[in-house]
Design an enzyme around this catalytic site. Structure first.
Site, mmCIF file in Angstrom:
data_model
loop_
_atom_site.group_PDB
_atom_site.id
_atom_site.type_symbol
_atom_site.label_atom_id
_atom_site.label_comp_id
_atom_site.label_asym_id
_atom_site.label_seq_id
_atom_site.Cartn_x
_atom_site.Cartn_y
_atom_site.Cartn_z
ATOM 1 N N GLU A 84 -10.633 -62.045 7.196
ATOM 2 C CA GLU A 84 -11.550 -63.008 7.792
ATOM 3 C C GLU A 84 -11.130 -63.367 9.216
ATOM 4 O OE1 GLU A 84 -14.278 -63.891 6.607
ATOM 5 O OE2 GLU A 84 -14.880 -65.695 7.684
ATOM 6 N N ASP A 85 -9.845 -63.553 9.431
ATOM 7 C CA ASP A 85 -9.403 -64.149 10.696
ATOM 8 C C ASP A 85 -8.674 -63.206 11.646
ATOM 9 O OD1 ASP A 85 -10.446 -66.515 9.807
ATOM 10 O OD2 ASP A 85 -8.572 -67.198 8.904
#
Ligand code: MN
Length: 732
Positions: A84-85
């Site tokens: 996600e990051d």
């Protein structure tokens, strides 16, 4: 707040300690790799409090370790935010840590992407179900819980808005899921942390009161632990006694449910007596009841009747020496682990030195067993829902506004559109899922965000939507539309179907429109005119054969006796037609006494229409068709499995036949044959020739012909080739 500097080496040592305390067999080499990977991937990213982002994933992984999860889970927890990051891809994770880890991380990422802060109360249950359904692997949920727990522990750095929305989510979604899975330790902490932000006043009221009484209570807890342990030792029972204050949120709930002030709640203390064996549980209970006066009606045996989430314990409330009531829970170590870690306790017990190796099948089997053995009363809520999800008959998707819709598994955008409103379905011209255009037959997946493109100039639903839609709701709304909007078309279509059916059973339309008969018919059908009947057939509300059947019955009933003979004739005609109905030909062949049997043309003699033929009943492959002059028939004509077959009037377009040619040995034979076949526009499948070495050349031709006549024409023409000695058809 002062931050300690993040030193990876130190952080790893602390982390390693936690992992090994809970799982002494953990593969620390792999864990170390994942740790380093996470540190590198999140390099430069900071949390709200200024600490390196990776401290969060390490903390979440530590919680996962404390929950007793396996190596894969601990590694996945370390990596749970990399997809996600950071720029890390699924493939990279899979290549370095295996598919298992990658798919868990992917699952956690999908849950993280789900946004639900705007949801209304009534949708929470759907959402909880969706999260469970999305997480094919239960470890995904457990890691998500660890992630959320750490985020709640560090919520003080967030904005007040975020604190509120995350706390609400925690209280309404994550704590119930934790409870559902029996992870009580995590559930209790999540609830207490959420309460802090949701009702800071109530929270402080409780903590202040507890603080005031802390000394007294701590003393009470210690004394009581000692008293009970000593007594048990005297009775020869090995046990461990833990005294504790009940968790804040349970006190809070009690205050609200019973309209009491904190001061009025007495049983703030609880004790757990943990023993080695089942029999000791009941022994301890007896001794406790000897030591203290039990409060009537407060004894519960969750050992013989476990709670739906597999919780087992004996509960009793007794009055202590100072008149203070307290609760005692008695259980074995194994029951204790299940109580604290729920589903996760599974790994604590099952993971051997090599880590957890069971397939999903088995994990779910465990949960299923749990569910099936726990069908008692308050199972209805939690575990019923879990079970539904496990059996995959629902799919949960979002509207663009974030509302959750529950649809039957396999549902399509059509179902979705009609679940919003008939008008949306009827005007649908297309659909997007997660921003991408999809076909209207796309099977929706859990968590999809679905938007429907509508147009006022849409012609309305199409009839084949009825075959695509999965929900009864969508189908009935589509039918409704056709009933209402397409009356003319329905009448037209329905009339055609009706007339065809009437003709089939030999019912004359004139009999129906007969002015003497029509009123009876309309009354019987409960309609104004025949158009109503046609319309209803047209939109699919009634079948043509049903309508025709009822009308015929009505005509029969109302015929004057004189006319009845006429009708009887009509029926006879119909019956006769039924009997005389020509036998059905298959591939242009009629098999005596057999309809629709499997037909295959024998390869030995390749019969074509016009050839006298005979059928051979094969074992399991239907009837194979041979020429009557086929050697195989001649050899076995009395074999008893031959059956009479004839060519039908209408035959298929082409049949495959074989022709064998023998000529003087010569080059150029193939060329000559090909030239002739080409000149006749013959449909040749293959043409092979070889010299026999005995002065001849043989050629085999496979070709498709309409009938024996065409084949004979071809053979005649081939006879004209120079040097031809013999031409025949195979199989003779
Ligand atoms: Mn996270």
């Amino acid at each position: 707040m002062e931050m300690e500097a993040f030193v990876p080496e130190q952080a790893f040592e602390d982390f390693k300690k936690t992992v090994l305390e809970n799982n002494p067999h953990a593969n620390m080499e792999r864990v170390r790799q994942a740790f380093d990977f996470a540190v590198a991937a999140h390099e430069g990213q900071k949390r709200k409090d200024g600490s390196p982002y990776v401290t969060h994933t390490i903390a979440a992984a530590a919680i996962a370790a404390e929950m007793g999860l396996d190596d894969e889970s601990i590694i996945a927890a370390l990596l749970h935010d990399v997809l996600e990051d950071t720029d890390t891809t699924y493939e990279t994770v899979a290549a370095q840590f295996g598919e298992d880890v990658a798919s868990i991380v992917d699952g956690v990422t999908k849950l993280t992407r789900v946004q639900y802060s705007t949801l209304e109360e009534r949708q929470m249950e759907n959402l909880r179900k969706m999260l469970m359904a999305m997480a094919k692997d239960i470890r995904v949920i457990l890691i998500k819980l660890a992630d959320r727990l750490h985020n709640m522990r560090t919520m003080q750095y967030q904005t007040p808005e975020k604190q509120l929305s995350k706390s609400r989510e925690t209280m309404e979604i994550y704590a119930p899921i934790a409870h559902r899975l029996g992870v009580e330790k995590v559930k209790d902490e999540l609830e207490d942390l959420a309460l802090l932000y949701l009702d800071p006043v109530g929270y402080r009221e409780i903590t202040n009161t507890l603080e005031k009484r802390r000394l007294i209570m701590e003393q009470f807890l210690q004394e009581m632990e000692k008293t009970i342990e000593e007594r048990m030792a005297k009775e020869g029972i090995k046990c461990k006694v833990y005294g504790r204050l009940k968790h804040l949120y349970s006190i809070y709930r009690k205050m609200y449910a019973q309209h009491l002030g904190v001061e009025e709640i007495f049983d703030l203390c609880a004790f757990r007596v943990i023993v080695d064996g089942l029999a000791d549980c009941y022994n301890v209970l007896g001794i406790i009841h000897e030591m203290f006066r039990p409060v009537p009606g407060r004894f519960k045996d969750y050992i013989s009747t476990p709670k739906p989430n597999n919780y087992q314990s004996l509960h009793t409330t007794v009055i202590g020496t100072e008149g203070i009531p307290f609760e005692v829970q008695i259980r074995t170590w194994e029951m204790h682990m299940t109580a604290e870690y729920g589903v996760a306790a599974h790994w604590k017990y099952k993971s051997g030195p090599s880590g957890h190796k069971e397939g999903d099948e088995e994990k779910f089997a465990w949960i299923r067993r749990l569910l099936e053995s726990q069908q008692d009363s308050d199972a209805q809520g939690f575990y019923h829902d879990l079970k539904v999800d496990m059996f995959d008959d629902e799919v949960f998707v979002f509207t663009p506004n974030g509302d959750v819709k529950s649809l039957p598994a396999g549902a399509t955008p059509i179902d979705f559109a009609y679940s919003i409103h008939s008008a949306v379905g009827n005007r649908m011209v297309g659909a997007k899922v997660n921003g991408r255009i999809v076909p209207i037959s796309y099977p929706l997946q859990n968590g999809d965000i679905v938007s429907i493109t509508t147009s006022n100039s849409s012609a309305g639903p199409s009839r084949d939507w009825l075959n695509i839609a999965k929900s009864g709701e969508a189908r009935s709304k589509i039918k409704q539309w056709f009933k209402r909007e397409k009356r003319e078309e329905n009448i037209q279509q329905g009339r055609e179907m009706f007339e065809a059916e009437a003709k089939r059973i030999g019912l004359a339309m004139a009999d129906i429109t007969d002015p003497e008969m029509l009123p009876h018919i309309l009354k019987r059908m409960a309609v104004q005119d025949m158009d109503d009947v046609y319309a209803s057939i047209g939109y699919g509300g009634m079948t043509a054969s049903h309508a025709v059947g009822r009308i015929r019955d009505e005509i029969l009933r109302n015929r004057a006796p004189a006319k009845k003979t006429e009708l009887e004739k009509m029926q006879e005609r119909a019956d006769r037609r039924q009997q005389q109905k020509p036998q059905k030909a298959v591939q242009g062949v009629l098999v005596e006494g057999l309809d629709n049997c499997l037909i295959k043309f024998s390869r030995c003699c390749t019969p074509v229409p016009g050839d006298p033929i005979i059928g051979f009943i094969t074992r399991g492959l239907g009837v194979s068709i041979h020429r009557r002059d086929c050697v195989n028939y001649k050899r076995d004509a009395d074999g008893g499995r031959w059956i009479k077959v004839t060519w039908a009037d209408e035959t298929s377009d082409y049949y495959t036949a074989e022709v064998h040619i023998t000529s003087d040995e010569r080059s150029g034979l193939v060329m000559d044959v090909a030239t002739i076949l080409n000149g006749l526009n013959a449909r040749v499948r293959s043409l092979n020739a070889r010299d026999t070495g005995k002065g001849t050349t043989v050629a085999a031709i496979t070709l498709d012909v309409k009938n024996a006549e065409e084949l004979q024409t071809i053979i005649n023409k081939l006879q004209t080739i120079r040097g031809i000695r013999e031409i025949n058809r195979g199989g003779i």
